[in-house]
Write a protein that holds these residues in place. Structure first.
Motif, PDB file in Angstrom:
ATOM      1  N   THR A 205       6.362   5.873  11.741  1.00  0.00           N
ATOM      2  CA  THR A 205       6.242   6.983  12.714  1.00  0.00           C
ATOM      3  C   THR A 205       6.812   6.411  14.229  1.00  0.00           C
ATOM      4  N   TYR A 206       6.629   5.258  14.633  1.00  0.00           N
ATOM      5  CA  TYR A 206       7.259   4.823  15.666  1.00  0.00           C
ATOM      6  C   TYR A 206       8.570   3.971  15.946  1.00  0.00           C
ATOM      7  N   GLY A 207       9.363   4.735  14.723  1.00  0.00           N
ATOM      8  CA  GLY A 207      10.952   4.129  14.979  1.00  0.00           C
ATOM      9  C   GLY A 207      11.357   3.466  13.690  1.00  0.00           C
ATOM     10  N   SER A 208      10.523   2.649  12.989  1.00  0.00           N
ATOM     11  CA  SER A 208      11.312   2.119  11.784  1.00  0.00           C
ATOM     12  C   SER A 208      11.926   3.033  10.927  1.00  0.00           C
ATOM     13  N   LYS A 209      13.384   2.749  10.446  1.00  0.00           N
ATOM     14  CA  LYS A 209      13.675   3.526   9.386  1.00  0.00           C
ATOM     15  C   LYS A 209      13.798   3.490   8.026  1.00  0.00           C
ATOM     16  N   ALA A 210      13.100   2.185   7.898  1.00  0.00           N
ATOM     17  CA  ALA A 210      12.700   1.662   6.299  1.00  0.00           C
ATOM     18  C   ALA A 210      12.361   2.894   5.425  1.00  0.00           C
ATOM     19  N   ILE A 211      11.657   3.760   5.753  1.00  0.00           N
ATOM     20  CA  ILE A 211      11.050   4.821   4.973  1.00  0.00           C
ATOM     21  C   ILE A 211      10.538   5.973   6.040  1.00  0.00           C
ATOM     22  N   HIS A 212      10.482   7.250   5.381  1.00  0.00           N
ATOM     23  CA  HIS A 212      10.080   8.342   5.940  1.00  0.00           C
ATOM     24  C   HIS A 212       8.384   8.190   6.057  1.00  0.00           C
ATOM     25  N   PRO A 213       7.869   8.593   7.188  1.00  0.00           N
ATOM     26  CA  PRO A 213       6.356   8.395   7.359  1.00  0.00           C
ATOM     27  C   PRO A 213       5.609   9.272   6.367  1.00  0.00           C
ATOM     28  N   ARG A 214       6.186  10.345   5.869  1.00  0.00           N
ATOM     29  CA  ARG A 214       5.410  11.491   4.876  1.00  0.00           C
ATOM     30  C   ARG A 214       5.287  10.706   3.596  1.00  0.00           C
ATOM     31  N   ALA A 215       6.294   9.889   3.208  1.00  0.00           N
ATOM     32  CA  ALA A 215       6.244   9.134   1.878  1.00  0.00           C
ATOM     33  C   ALA A 215       5.172   8.274   2.115  1.00  0.00           C
ATOM     34  N   VAL A 216       5.156   7.656   3.094  1.00  0.00           N
ATOM     35  CA  VAL A 216       4.099   6.573   2.979  1.00  0.00           C
ATOM     36  C   VAL A 216       2.678   7.152   3.086  1.00  0.00           C
ATOM     37  N   GLU A 217       2.486   8.143   3.859  1.00  0.00           N
ATOM     38  CA  GLU A 217       1.079   8.860   3.674  1.00  0.00           C
ATOM     39  C   GLU A 217       0.824   9.231   2.221  1.00  0.00           C
ATOM     40  N   LEU A 218       1.839   9.823   1.383  1.00  0.00           N
ATOM     41  CA  LEU A 218       1.567  10.230   0.043  1.00  0.00           C
ATOM     42  C   LEU A 218       1.065   9.025  -0.736  1.00  0.00           C
ATOM     43  N   GLY A 219       2.027   7.783  -0.467  1.00  0.00           N
ATOM     44  CA  GLY A 219       2.054   6.634  -1.259  1.00  0.00           C
ATOM     45  C   GLY A 219       0.531   6.154  -0.961  1.00  0.00           C
ATOM     46  N   GLU A 220      -0.024   6.287   0.366  1.00  0.00           N
ATOM     47  CA  GLU A 220      -1.398   5.759   0.566  1.00  0.00           C
ATOM     48  C   GLU A 220      -2.580   6.718  -0.196  1.00  0.00           C
ATOM     49  N   LEU A 221      -2.166   7.919  -0.041  1.00  0.00           N
ATOM     50  CA  LEU A 221      -3.026   8.886  -0.778  1.00  0.00           C
ATOM     51  C   LEU A 221      -3.404   8.584  -2.323  1.00  0.00           C
ATOM     52  N   PHE A 222      -2.087   8.429  -2.957  1.00  0.00           N
ATOM     53  CA  PHE A 222      -2.096   8.369  -4.383  1.00  0.00           C
ATOM     54  C   PHE A 222      -2.157   7.015  -4.640  1.00  0.00           C
ATOM     55  N   LYS A 223      -2.177   5.970  -3.780  1.00  0.00           N
ATOM     56  CA  LYS A 223      -2.018   4.486  -4.150  1.00  0.00           C
ATOM     57  C   LYS A 223      -1.127   4.111  -5.049  1.00  0.00           C
ATOM     58  N   ILE A 224       0.446   4.611  -4.711  1.00  0.00           N
ATOM     59  CA  ILE A 224       1.531   4.191  -5.128  1.00  0.00           C
ATOM     60  C   ILE A 224       2.097   3.259  -4.343  1.00  0.00           C
ATOM     61  N   PRO A 225       2.354   1.918  -5.009  1.00  0.00           N
ATOM     62  CA  PRO A 225       2.979   0.808  -4.311  1.00  0.00           C
ATOM     63  C   PRO A 225       4.503   1.263  -4.049  1.00  0.00           C
ATOM     64  N   ILE A 226       4.908   1.134  -2.943  1.00  0.00           N
ATOM     65  CA  ILE A 226       6.615   1.465  -2.658  1.00  0.00           C
ATOM     66  C   ILE A 226       7.315   0.240  -2.274  1.00  0.00           C
ATOM     67  N   LEU A 227       8.400  -0.010  -3.078  1.00  0.00           N
ATOM     68  CA  LEU A 227       9.121  -1.230  -2.643  1.00  0.00           C
ATOM     69  C   LEU A 227      10.290  -0.539  -2.015  1.00  0.00           C
ATOM     70  N   VAL A 228      10.555  -1.385  -0.842  1.00  0.00           N
ATOM     71  CA  VAL A 228      11.606  -0.859   0.068  1.00  0.00           C
ATOM     72  C   VAL A 228      12.799  -1.936  -0.009  1.00  0.00           C
ATOM     73  N   ALA A 229      13.822  -1.710  -0.575  1.00  0.00           N
ATOM     74  CA  ALA A 229      14.963  -2.640  -0.865  1.00  0.00           C
ATOM     75  C   ALA A 229      16.262  -2.225  -0.637  1.00  0.00           C
ATOM     76  N   SER A 230      17.433  -3.165  -0.769  1.00  0.00           N
ATOM     77  CA  SER A 230      18.681  -2.710  -0.551  1.00  0.00           C
ATOM     78  C   SER A 230      19.436  -2.640  -2.199  1.00  0.00           C
ATOM     79  N   SER A 231      20.290  -1.272  -2.215  1.00  0.00           N
ATOM     80  CA  SER A 231      20.877  -1.052  -3.400  1.00  0.00           C
ATOM     81  C   SER A 231      22.199  -1.794  -3.585  1.00  0.00           C
ATOM     82  N   PHE A 232      22.384  -2.825  -2.426  1.00  0.00           N
ATOM     83  CA  PHE A 232      23.781  -3.593  -2.405  1.00  0.00           C
ATOM     84  C   PHE A 232      23.500  -4.995  -2.614  1.00  0.00           C
ATOM     85  N   THR A 233      22.269  -5.409  -2.482  1.00  0.00           N
ATOM     86  CA  THR A 233      21.995  -7.168  -2.685  1.00  0.00           C
ATOM     87  C   THR A 233      20.691  -7.166  -3.973  1.00  0.00           C
ATOM     88  N   ASP A 234      20.521  -8.429  -4.093  1.00  0.00           N
ATOM     89  CA  ASP A 234      19.397  -8.522  -4.951  1.00  0.00           C
ATOM     90  C   ASP A 234      18.221  -9.237  -4.298  1.00  0.00           C
TER      91      ASP A 234
END
Ligand code: ASP
Ligand code: MG
Length: 409
Positions: A205-234
């Protein structure tokens, strides 16, 4: 065998080669025995280009037509990815949001997901197919295509993960994960291996572009772990989840900044009931989203009221506020379009005194003037001149020793 949802952002599918690269990554996952549902964003800057095109046709594009237009961006990338997969010998099918059963309300350009009827996805998965869903869109009860707002594909992905009971939602883009600060700005910044939902929500909400805040809210609500990673590296990326223990860590987890801040102050406002409503109801009606609001304690029944908006909204907001300020007898309206905000975030700050003091002392030593301050239980934000934001982030990262050993996970 687990069911996982992967989401690939616009930069990850920006051209044919990148789409093929994504297809190979999906195949590797499928080969390991998992069922895979993939959500894609539109290729590169497609959404911006479509918006530009619409505004070349008319100053006021019809919102229904605009949503159908924008939804095509994700339809393009999903079909191309399905083609790439089948060309590599894997059965895949693309589905639009409507075909995937994503039901939304009818608020065009900012629709909310009401529910997901995942029958079609489930039956395609049963046939062994990789399912590619066009992100950022759904369908209203009136059968009109809707979009979820900018960056909405993250929301699609987490909502699908929740409704399908997926083990994890993996969000791939061109960043390696979540950092203690923007590594482009602070070379010593360290990638976090994990972070809690609450902290991530504040960061997003305060500036990180890693993920949209709405998606984090949903993840918390439904207890879904979310991995943020690059599609260009391992690089293994950063896992956002609910089981991060807080006590052993450094108190400040990360520092966020946002350069898109403009400020309006209504000076000399009479202090009586109804004044704030008189200002903010029309702003809301004009569709202007107001961020920080600060009202001073009044002296002789006169006060100042300050609020911030996105830079692109400042002219529109001034046009709404100036006549109202006049009519309620305020002295004047002043605006400053060149601000930024810097936040320190960490659940460990709760119930521990001294963080604000250290933050303000740091600004004082750097000669940075603080214009506005806002806080939550796990965040302190200062609004300052945009030209000093970088210095502020670097200094805070150093002072709070965000990368120190106690912070390692
Ligand atoms: N394509 C949309 C946007 O650029 C949605 C997304 O990328 O998540 O905002
Ligand atoms: Mg995009």
């Amino acid at each position: 065998m687990a069911l996982i949802v992967q989401k690939y952002g616009g930069t990850s599918v920006a051209d044919a080669d990148k789409i093929k690269n994504v297809a190979r990554r999906i195949i590797a996952r499928k080969k390991s025995g998992d069922q895979v549902v993939v959500v894609v964003s539109a290729m590169g800057d497609t959404t911006d280009e479509l918006i530009r095109l619409a505004y070349q046709i008319t100053e006021r594009p019809d919102e229904r037509e605009l949503d159908v237009l924008l939804s095509t961006g994700e339809v393009v990338s999903s079909t191309l990815l399905a083609m790439a997969l089948s060309d590599m010998g894997y059965e895949a099918i693309s589905l639009s949001g409507a075909q995937a059963g994503i039901q939304t309300d009818a608020n065009h350009s900012r629709a909310r997901i009401l529910g997901i009827d995942a029958k079609r996805i489930v039956s395609e998965l049963k046939q062994g197919k990789i399912v590619i869903v066009a992100g950022f869109q759904g369908i209203s009860q009136e059968m009109d295509v809707t979009t979820l707002g900018r960056g909405g594909s993250d929301t699609t992905a987490v909502a699908l993960a929740a409704s399908l009971g997926a083990k994890v939602c993996e969000r791939y883009t061109d960043v390696e994960g979540v950092y203690t600060a923007d590594p482009g700005l602070v070379p010593e910044a360290r990638q976090l291996t994990e972070i809690g939902y609450e902290e991530m929500l504040e960061l997003a909400t305060y500036g990180s572009k890693a993920i949209h805040p709405r998606a984090v809210e949903l993840g918390e609500l439904f207890k879904i772990p979310i991995l943020v990673a690059s599609s260009f590296t391992d690089n293994p990326g950063t896992l956002i989840h609910g089981e991060v223990s807080m006590e052993v860590r450094n108190k400040v987890r990360s520092i966020a900044y946002d350069l898109d801040v403009a400020k309006i102050t209504v000076v000399g406002v009479p202090d009586r009931p109804g004044i704030a409503a008189a200002l903010f109801v029309p702003l809301a009606k004009a569709g202007i989203s107001v961020d920080t609001i600060v009202q001073n304690a009044s002296i002789n029944n006169i006060t100042d009221l300050t609020f911030t908006v996105a830079k692109s909204e400042i002219d529109k907001a001034m046009k709404v506020v100036e006549p109202i300020a006049n009519s309620i007898g305020a002295k004047e309206c002043v605006s400053d379009p060149r601000l930024g905000k810097v936040s320190i975030i960490g659940t460990g700050m709760q119930n521990t005194p001294g963080f604000a003091a250290r933050m303000f002392s740091t600004f004082s030593e750097e000669g940075i003037n603080i214009q506005l301050i806002t806080t939550s239980e796990i965040r302190i934000t200062c609004i300052i001149d945009e030209s000093r934001v970088k210095d502020a982030v670097r200094a805070l990262h150093r002072v709070f020793e965000v990368t120190s050993k106690v912070n390692q996970t």
